[in-house]
Design a protein around this motif. Sequence first.
Motif, PDB file in Angstrom:
ATOM      1  N   LEU A   1      37.630  28.173  39.985  1.00 22.10           N
ATOM      2  CA  LEU A   1      36.717  27.760  38.938  1.00 22.10           C
ATOM      3  C   LEU A   1      35.358  28.319  39.318  1.00 22.10           C
ATOM      4  N   ASP A   2      34.829  29.203  38.481  1.00 24.47           N
ATOM      5  CA  ASP A   2      33.571  29.886  38.783  1.00 24.47           C
ATOM      6  C   ASP A   2      32.502  29.445  37.791  1.00 24.47           C
ATOM      7  N   PHE A   3      31.445  28.817  38.291  1.00 25.70           N
ATOM      8  CA  PHE A   3      30.312  28.426  37.464  1.00 25.70           C
ATOM      9  C   PHE A   3      29.289  29.543  37.479  1.00 25.70           C
ATOM     10  N   TRP A   4      28.819  29.944  36.296  1.00 23.47           N
ATOM     11  CA  TRP A   4      27.899  31.060  36.167  1.00 23.47           C
ATOM     12  C   TRP A   4      27.043  30.886  34.919  1.00 23.47           C
ATOM     13  N   SER A   5      26.052  31.740  34.772  1.00 23.01           N
ATOM     14  CA  SER A   5      25.232  31.816  33.552  1.00 23.01           C
ATOM     15  C   SER A   5      24.879  33.274  33.302  1.00 23.01           C
ATOM     16  N   ALA A  15      29.840  39.534  38.870  1.00 21.99           N
ATOM     17  CA  ALA A  15      30.826  39.637  37.788  1.00 21.99           C
ATOM     18  C   ALA A  15      31.777  40.826  37.923  1.00 21.99           C
ATOM     19  N   PRO A  16      31.295  42.026  38.234  1.00 20.53           N
ATOM     20  CA  PRO A  16      32.246  43.136  38.386  1.00 20.53           C
ATOM     21  C   PRO A  16      33.269  42.916  39.496  1.00 20.53           C
ATOM     22  N   THR A  17      32.873  42.240  40.554  1.00 21.66           N
ATOM     23  CA  THR A  17      33.803  41.941  41.649  1.00 21.66           C
ATOM     24  C   THR A  17      34.906  41.013  41.170  1.00 21.66           C
ATOM     25  N   LEU A  18      34.536  39.964  40.438  1.00 25.26           N
ATOM     26  CA  LEU A  18      35.544  39.029  39.928  1.00 25.26           C
ATOM     27  C   LEU A  18      36.499  39.741  38.973  1.00 25.26           C
ATOM     28  N   ALA A  19      35.950  40.592  38.103  1.00 22.22           N
ATOM     29  CA  ALA A  19      36.789  41.337  37.161  1.00 22.22           C
ATOM     30  C   ALA A  19      37.749  42.274  37.891  1.00 22.22           C
ATOM     31  N   GLN A  20      37.317  42.825  39.020  1.00 24.64           N
ATOM     32  CA  GLN A  20      38.151  43.746  39.789  1.00 24.64           C
ATOM     33  C   GLN A  20      39.236  42.999  40.581  1.00 24.64           C
ATOM     34  N   VAL A  21      38.886  41.873  41.174  1.00 30.52           N
ATOM     35  CA  VAL A  21      39.831  41.149  42.033  1.00 30.52           C
ATOM     36  C   VAL A  21      40.878  40.375  41.216  1.00 30.52           C
ATOM     37  N   TYR A  22      40.494  39.861  40.072  1.00 29.19           N
ATOM     38  CA  TYR A  22      41.409  39.046  39.268  1.00 29.19           C
ATOM     39  C   TYR A  22      42.786  39.687  39.064  1.00 29.19           C
ATOM     40  N   PRO A  23      42.878  40.942  38.599  1.00 29.17           N
ATOM     41  CA  PRO A  23      44.217  41.520  38.365  1.00 29.17           C
ATOM     42  C   PRO A  23      45.060  41.653  39.636  1.00 29.17           C
ATOM     43  N   GLU A  24      44.414  41.732  40.769  1.00 36.79           N
ATOM     44  CA  GLU A  24      45.141  41.851  42.032  1.00 36.79           C
ATOM     45  C   GLU A  24      45.953  40.590  42.348  1.00 36.79           C
ATOM     46  N   TYR A  25      45.583  39.468  41.734  1.00 38.61           N
ATOM     47  CA  TYR A  25      46.239  38.196  42.037  1.00 38.61           C
ATOM     48  C   TYR A  25      47.090  37.668  40.885  1.00 38.61           C
ATOM     49  N   GLN A  26      47.263  38.470  39.852  1.00 34.88           N
ATOM     50  CA  GLN A  26      48.155  38.046  38.772  1.00 34.88           C
ATOM     51  C   GLN A  26      49.573  37.966  39.314  1.00 34.88           C
ATOM     52  N   GLY A  27      50.270  36.919  38.934  1.00 28.86           N
ATOM     53  CA  GLY A  27      51.630  36.708  39.411  1.00 28.86           C
ATOM     54  C   GLY A  27      51.707  36.106  40.799  1.00 28.86           C
ATOM     55  N   LYS A  28      50.562  35.692  41.350  1.00 27.14           N
ATOM     56  CA  LYS A  28      50.541  35.117  42.701  1.00 27.14           C
ATOM     57  C   LYS A  28      50.116  33.649  42.699  1.00 27.14           C
ATOM     58  N   ASN A  29      50.353  32.953  41.606  1.00 27.14           N
ATOM     59  CA  ASN A  29      50.005  31.529  41.538  1.00 27.14           C
ATOM     60  C   ASN A  29      48.500  31.289  41.618  1.00 27.14           C
ATOM     61  N   GLU A  31      44.790  31.500  39.272  1.00 26.21           N
ATOM     62  CA  GLU A  31      44.121  31.695  37.992  1.00 26.21           C
ATOM     63  C   GLU A  31      42.629  31.569  38.203  1.00 26.21           C
ATOM     64  N   PHE A  32      41.874  32.429  37.584  1.00 22.13           N
ATOM     65  CA  PHE A  32      40.420  32.342  37.582  1.00 22.13           C
ATOM     66  C   PHE A  32      40.021  31.705  36.252  1.00 22.13           C
ATOM     67  N   VAL A  33      39.049  30.823  36.282  1.00 24.54           N
ATOM     68  CA  VAL A  33      38.462  30.269  35.066  1.00 24.54           C
ATOM     69  C   VAL A  33      36.957  30.264  35.264  1.00 24.54           C
ATOM     70  N   GLY A  34      36.256  30.885  34.333  1.00 26.09           N
ATOM     71  CA  GLY A  34      34.805  30.903  34.384  1.00 26.09           C
ATOM     72  C   GLY A  34      34.233  29.798  33.516  1.00 26.09           C
ATOM     73  N   VAL A  35      33.174  29.172  33.995  1.00 25.79           N
ATOM     74  CA  VAL A  35      32.480  28.135  33.232  1.00 25.79           C
ATOM     75  C   VAL A  35      31.008  28.531  33.161  1.00 25.79           C
ATOM     76  N   ALA A  36      30.587  28.947  31.976  1.00 21.01           N
ATOM     77  CA  ALA A  36      29.191  29.306  31.764  1.00 21.01           C
ATOM     78  C   ALA A  36      28.401  28.025  31.538  1.00 21.01           C
ATOM     79  N   PRO A  75      25.895  31.654  41.274  1.00 17.64           N
ATOM     80  CA  PRO A  75      27.275  31.303  41.006  1.00 17.64           C
ATOM     81  C   PRO A  75      27.832  30.367  42.082  1.00 17.64           C
ATOM     82  N   GLU A  76      28.764  29.553  41.673  1.00 12.69           N
ATOM     83  CA  GLU A  76      29.420  28.636  42.601  1.00 12.69           C
ATOM     84  C   GLU A  76      30.900  28.567  42.248  1.00 12.69           C
TER      85      GLU A  76
END
Length: 114
Positions: A1-5, A15-29, A31-36, A75-76
Motif C-alpha cells: 500500500l503506497d501513499f502518495w500525492s 513513481a517510475p521505480t514502482l511502475a518498473q518493479v510492479y510487473p516483476e512481481y505479477q503472479g507472485k502473490n 499486489e501494489f495499491v496506490g493511495v493518493a 511517499p510511505e
Amino acid sequence: LDFWSSWCPPCRREAPTLAQVYPEYQGKNVEFVGVAIWDDRGGVIKYVREFELPYPNVLDGKGQIAINYGVTGIPEKFFIDQQGVVQLKFVGPMSGEALRTALDALLSVDGGDY
C-alpha cells in the motif's frame, strides 16, 4: 500500500521505480495499491497517466485512510500480509533495489503469503 500525492516531489521521483518493479512481481502473490492523499481527481489521473502506473490507485482526498494508517510522511509504504497485518513500513522513496529486497524477504516467509 503506497501513499502518495501528485504534488509531492519525492513521490514523483519514486513513481517510475514502482511502475518498473510492479510487473516483476505479477503472479507472485504480491499486489501494489496506490493511495493518493490530500489530492484532487484531476491531479491523480494526470499522475497515473504520466507515470503509466500499471497497478490500482485510489483517491483519499481528505486523507482519512492515511490518518487511519498513521502515515507520517509521503511517499510511505505499508507491506501487508494476506491476513491484513502490516509486516513492514517504509517512509520516503524506495529505490528499486530496496523495494525488491523488502518484497523478496517477505515472500520468503511462510511460502510467500503476502
